[in-house]
Design a protein around this motif. Structure first.
Motif, PDB file in Angstrom:
ATOM      1  N   SER A  31      10.245  60.100  45.092  1.00  0.00           N
ATOM      2  CA  SER A  31      11.487  60.680  44.570  1.00  0.00           C
ATOM      3  C   SER A  31      11.978  61.870  45.384  1.00  0.00           C
ATOM      4  N   TRP A  32      11.103  62.457  46.246  1.00  0.00           N
ATOM      5  CA  TRP A  32      11.547  63.638  46.979  1.00  0.00           C
ATOM      6  C   TRP A  32      11.111  63.696  48.453  1.00  0.00           C
ATOM      7  N   SER A  33      10.077  63.009  48.847  1.00  0.00           N
ATOM      8  CA  SER A  33       9.579  63.130  50.221  1.00  0.00           C
ATOM      9  C   SER A  33      10.595  62.586  51.224  1.00  0.00           C
ATOM     10  N   PRO A  34      10.923  63.367  52.241  1.00  0.00           N
ATOM     11  CA  PRO A  34      11.922  62.919  53.222  1.00  0.00           C
ATOM     12  C   PRO A  34      11.439  61.745  54.066  1.00  0.00           C
ATOM     13  N   ALA A 143      15.167  70.265  49.585  1.00  0.00           N
ATOM     14  CA  ALA A 143      16.446  70.057  48.891  1.00  0.00           C
ATOM     15  C   ALA A 143      16.326  68.912  47.883  1.00  0.00           C
ATOM     16  N   LYS A 144      15.674  67.813  48.274  1.00  0.00           N
ATOM     17  CA  LYS A 144      15.485  66.683  47.353  1.00  0.00           C
ATOM     18  C   LYS A 144      14.583  67.093  46.192  1.00  0.00           C
ATOM     19  N   LEU A 145      13.538  67.858  46.487  1.00  0.00           N
ATOM     20  CA  LEU A 145      12.621  68.322  45.445  1.00  0.00           C
ATOM     21  C   LEU A 145      13.352  69.215  44.446  1.00  0.00           C
ATOM     22  N   ALA A 146      14.262  70.057  44.933  1.00  0.00           N
ATOM     23  CA  ALA A 146      15.053  70.913  44.041  1.00  0.00           C
ATOM     24  C   ALA A 146      15.900  70.070  43.093  1.00  0.00           C
ATOM     25  N   THR A 147      16.474  69.000  43.595  1.00  0.00           N
ATOM     26  CA  THR A 147      17.287  68.113  42.767  1.00  0.00           C
ATOM     27  C   THR A 147      16.439  67.458  41.678  1.00  0.00           C
ATOM     28  N   VAL A 148      15.278  66.971  42.059  1.00  0.00           N
ATOM     29  CA  VAL A 148      14.397  66.313  41.086  1.00  0.00           C
ATOM     30  C   VAL A 148      13.881  67.322  40.062  1.00  0.00           C
ATOM     31  N   PHE A 158      12.971  60.319  37.612  1.00  0.00           N
ATOM     32  CA  PHE A 158      13.941  59.549  38.369  1.00  0.00           C
ATOM     33  C   PHE A 158      15.324  59.612  37.721  1.00  0.00           C
ATOM     34  N   GLY A 159      15.488  60.507  36.725  1.00  0.00           N
ATOM     35  CA  GLY A 159      16.782  60.718  36.102  1.00  0.00           C
ATOM     36  C   GLY A 159      17.107  59.772  34.953  1.00  0.00           C
ATOM     37  N   ARG A 160      16.175  58.939  34.548  1.00  0.00           N
ATOM     38  CA  ARG A 160      16.408  57.999  33.447  1.00  0.00           C
ATOM     39  C   ARG A 160      16.103  58.689  32.122  1.00  0.00           C
ATOM     40  N   ALA A 161      16.861  58.329  31.088  1.00  0.00           N
ATOM     41  CA  ALA A 161      16.615  58.895  29.756  1.00  0.00           C
ATOM     42  C   ALA A 161      15.236  58.472  29.271  1.00  0.00           C
TER      43      ALA A 161
END
Length: 179
Positions: A31-34, A143-148, A158-161
């Motif tokens: 979900s976050w590793s570049p 940056a991706k880790l901050a979003t997650v 992963f943003g799912r309810a």
């Protein structure tokens, strides 16, 4: 042989426990590793502990992703250390560490890669440093880790309810009529 150390840091939204959980469990790394996006068809194998010390992750992918393995060797609330070993495109071993601290606005994370390169890679680093090679990817990963990490607690990583208690729904047979 050439030694290197590359570090990047950022303040991530989210408490230290949430950020630690994203780092301490290899199942969350996609979900976050570049580097996960280098090969969408990459094969992944998880073994050892589910998370924390002894958790192991191996991958094999295309020429860009290469092949290798990681193992968490140390895990405390403020520090995680990972042994990283590449088999392809070149053999190398390094240490990846994450240092976490609670700060105003979230969690301060310092991500560090240390290691040594020799042979052809050692020679190449005289012209193109490891700093230039991996620092942009580390910045992208932060940056991706901050979003997650910023996702609400009512969603999964992963943003799912999230269902409140999916086991209770199935065991009662009413599939969501009660909480």
């Amino acid at each position: 042989m050439t030694d290197y150390e590359v570090s990047r840091s950022a303040v991530l939204p989210g408490d230290i426990g949430r950020v630690h959980a994203l780092l301490d469990d290899f199942h969350h790394w996609p979900s976050w590793s570049p580097w996960e996006e280098l090969d969408p068809d990459m094969s992944r194998t998880y073994s050892g502990a589910e998370s924390g010390v002894g958790a192991r992750y191996a991958w094999s992918g295309n020429k860009r992703a290469g092949a290798g393995a990681m193992e968490i060797t140390e895990s405390r609330p403020e520090h995680i250390e990972v042994a990283l070993e590449f088999q392809k495109p070149f053999k190398s071993r390094s240490t990846v560490s994450f240092d976490l601290a609670t700060v105003a606005g979230g969690t301060q994370l310092r991500w560090t890669h240390t290691g040594s390169v020799s042979g052809v890679m050692g020679l190449m680093t005289r012209f193109y440093s490891m700093e230039k090679a991996i620092a942009p990817d580390m910045e992208k990963g932060l940056a991706k880790l901050a979003t997650v990490a910023a996702r609400p607690a009512s969603t999964d990583l992963f943003g799912r309810a999230r269902l409140r208690n999916p086991i209770a729904y199935v065991s009662r047979g009413d599939l969501g009529c009660r909480s």
